[in-house]
Enzyme design. Structure first.
Site, mmCIF file in Angstrom:
data_model
loop_
_atom_site.group_PDB
_atom_site.id
_atom_site.type_symbol
_atom_site.label_atom_id
_atom_site.label_comp_id
_atom_site.label_asym_id
_atom_site.label_seq_id
_atom_site.Cartn_x
_atom_site.Cartn_y
_atom_site.Cartn_z
ATOM 1 N N CYS A 77 4.251 1.309 1.335
ATOM 2 C CA CYS A 77 2.804 1.552 1.336
ATOM 3 C C CYS A 77 2.423 2.928 0.792
ATOM 4 O O CYS A 77 1.256 3.174 0.490
ATOM 5 C CB CYS A 77 2.242 1.360 2.740
ATOM 6 S SG CYS A 77 2.557 -0.283 3.430
ATOM 7 N N HIS A 104 -4.394 4.912 2.798
ATOM 8 C CA HIS A 104 -3.776 3.586 2.725
ATOM 9 C C HIS A 104 -4.511 2.667 3.690
ATOM 10 O O HIS A 104 -4.742 3.015 4.848
ATOM 11 C CB HIS A 104 -2.296 3.684 3.096
ATOM 12 C CG HIS A 104 -1.660 2.368 3.366
ATOM 13 N ND1 HIS A 104 -1.782 1.298 2.513
ATOM 14 C CD2 HIS A 104 -0.896 1.941 4.414
ATOM 15 C CE1 HIS A 104 -1.119 0.265 3.011
ATOM 16 N NE2 HIS A 104 -0.587 0.630 4.160
ATOM 17 N N ASN A 117 -3.875 -5.351 4.499
ATOM 18 C CA ASN A 117 -2.926 -4.332 4.062
ATOM 19 C C ASN A 117 -2.193 -4.866 2.834
ATOM 20 O O ASN A 117 -1.394 -5.791 2.940
ATOM 21 C CB ASN A 117 -1.940 -4.034 5.199
ATOM 22 C CG ASN A 117 -0.938 -2.944 4.849
ATOM 23 O OD1 ASN A 117 -0.759 -2.604 3.690
ATOM 24 N ND2 ASN A 117 -0.268 -2.416 5.862
#
Length: 326
Positions: free
Chosen positions: A120, A253, A283
Site C-alpha cells: 500500500c 493511503h 482499499n
C-alpha cells in the site's frame, strides 16, 4: 541549474463492476457469513468497491490509467522514457506489469520499465524512485502507476478482510523541470512486522506453498499505521521546510477512515483538507493514492501552487510520504 521533477498529468481507472456493501453482504450470506453495511461502514468507512472481471489483468487497468495521465500531460506517449508500476498483484511472476504496460501503450522506444512492490506504500515508493531518476539527469518523462487487482487474493470466507479491498489503477506523468514539484520524499520499512499484513504463500514446483490469500492483523496494523504515518509526514515536511499549516491537501493511503482521520488530527489538519475516496473505492493498495489524487485534480480541488502531502503505509511493513507543490 538544479533539476526537479513535477507532476504534469494524472489519470485513473476503475473497473465498471461496482459492488456495494449491501450486495457484498448478500453474497457472503449465501456462504453463511454474516456482515452488513453498518458493520463495514462503522469499522472502515467503506460503502462500495470495484472488482475487475476475471479476464481483466493488473496491466490492463494500469494501461488505461496511464493513457489518461499521458493525455492530461499533453505529451506524445513516445516521449515516455521510464515506466514504473507499483503493484502487489501483477499479471505474472514475470514479465513485469510495467513491460506489459509498455506493450499495451504501443511504445517501441525501448524505454526502461520495471515493477516496484511496497504494497500500500507502493505509489509513494514509486514516486520517490522516479523523482530520483529524473533528478539524476538520465530521464525526462516518467510514468508512475499504482495498479492492483486485490480481489484475486481475498479470502471471501474471512469477513474481516474481504470487505475492505477493491481493484483499480492510478497514474501520473513526472517531467523534468527547473521549478520544484516534488519537494521532498521520505521512505521507511521495518521487516520485523512482516507477518501482520501479508500473503504467506509462494509458487513452488507448480503448486502454491502456504496460503495464496491476504492475511491481516487489523489491530496491529492500525496501531502501527497511525504512529508511523504521523512521523513520516512530519519528516517530509521538515525536509522541505514547510509547516503542516501550509498543507492545502492531505492524500493518505485510503485504507480505513479512522486511520486517515487519526493522521489528519495529529497534523492539526481539518477533515475538509483531506481527500477521501475510501468510501467509494475501498482499499486499492498501491492504486489508492493516485486514484484519490486524480479525483481531486479533475474536480478542481487541487490547483496550481497547492501543497499536497501524500502518505502511505503497507505490508512489509513499509511507509512513506511525499510533499508536492502542484
Amino acid at each position: 541549474m538544479t533539476r526537479y521533477a513535477r507532476i504534469i498529468g494524472t489519470g485513473s481507472y476503475l473497473p465498471p463492476k461496482r459492488v456495494t456493501n449491501h450486495e457484498l453482504a448478500a453474497q457472503l450470506a449465501e456462504q453463511g457469513i454474516e456482515t452488513s453495511d453498518e458493520w463495514i461502514v462503522t469499522r472502515s468507512g467503506i460503502r462500495a468497491r470495484h472488482y475487475a472481471e476475471p479476464d481483466v489483468t493488473c496491466s490492463d487497468l494500469a494501461a488505461k490509467a496511464a493513457e489518461r495521465a499521458i493525455e492530461a500531460a499533453g505529451i506524445d506517449r513516445a516521449e515516455i522514457d521510464l515506466i514504473l508500476v507499483a503493484t502487489s498483484t501483477p499479471d505474472f511472476v514475470f514479465p513485469s506489469a510495467a513491460c506489459l504496460v509498455q506493450q499495451k501503450l504501443g511504445l517501441s522506444n525501448h524505454c526502461a520499465a520495471f515493477d516496484l512492490q511496497a504494497v500500500c506504500s507502493g505509489f509513494v515508493y514509486g514516486l520517490a524512485t522516479a523523482d530520483k531518476f529524473i533528478r539524476a539527469g538520465g530521464y525526462r518523462n516518467a510514468l508512475v502507476i499504482g495498479a492492483e487487482v486485490f480481489s484475486r487474493i481475498l479470502d471471501f470466507n474471512d469477513r474481516t478482510t474481504c470487505v475492505l479491498f477493491g481493484d483499480g489503477a492510478g497514474a501520473v506523468v513526472l517531467q523534468a523541470s527547473d521549478e520544484p514539484g516534488i519537494l521532498s520524499t521520505a521512505l521507511h520499512a521495518d521487516g520485523s512486522h512482516a507477518d501482520i499484513l501479508c500473503v504467506p504463500g509462494n509458487v513452488a514446483g507448480g503448486a502454491i506453498k502456504g496460503s495464496a490469500f491476504l492475511y491481516m492483523d487489523g489491530q496491529a496494523v492500525f496501531k502501527l499505521a497511525v504512529n508511523v504515518l504521523d512521523k513520516v509526514a512530519r519528516e517530509a515536511l521538515a525536509l522541505a521546510e514547510v509547516e503542516s499549516s501550509q498543507i492545502d491537501w492531505l492524500i493518505p493511503h485510503q485504507a480505513n477512515i479512522r486511520i486517515m482521520q487519526g493522521t489528519a488530527k495529529k497534523l492539526g489538519l481539518p477533515g475538509e483538507r483531506m481527500v477521501v475516496t475510501v468510501d467509494e473505492h475501498g482499499n486499492t493498495s498501491a492504486a489508492s493514492i493516485p486514484l484519490a489524487l486524480d479525483a481531486a485534480v479533475r474536480d478542481g480541488r487541487i490547483q496550481k501552487g497547492h501543497h499536497v502531502l501524500l502518505e502511505g503505509v503497507g505490508g512489509g511493513f513499509t511507509w512513506g510520504a511525499a510533499l508536492l507543490r502542484f
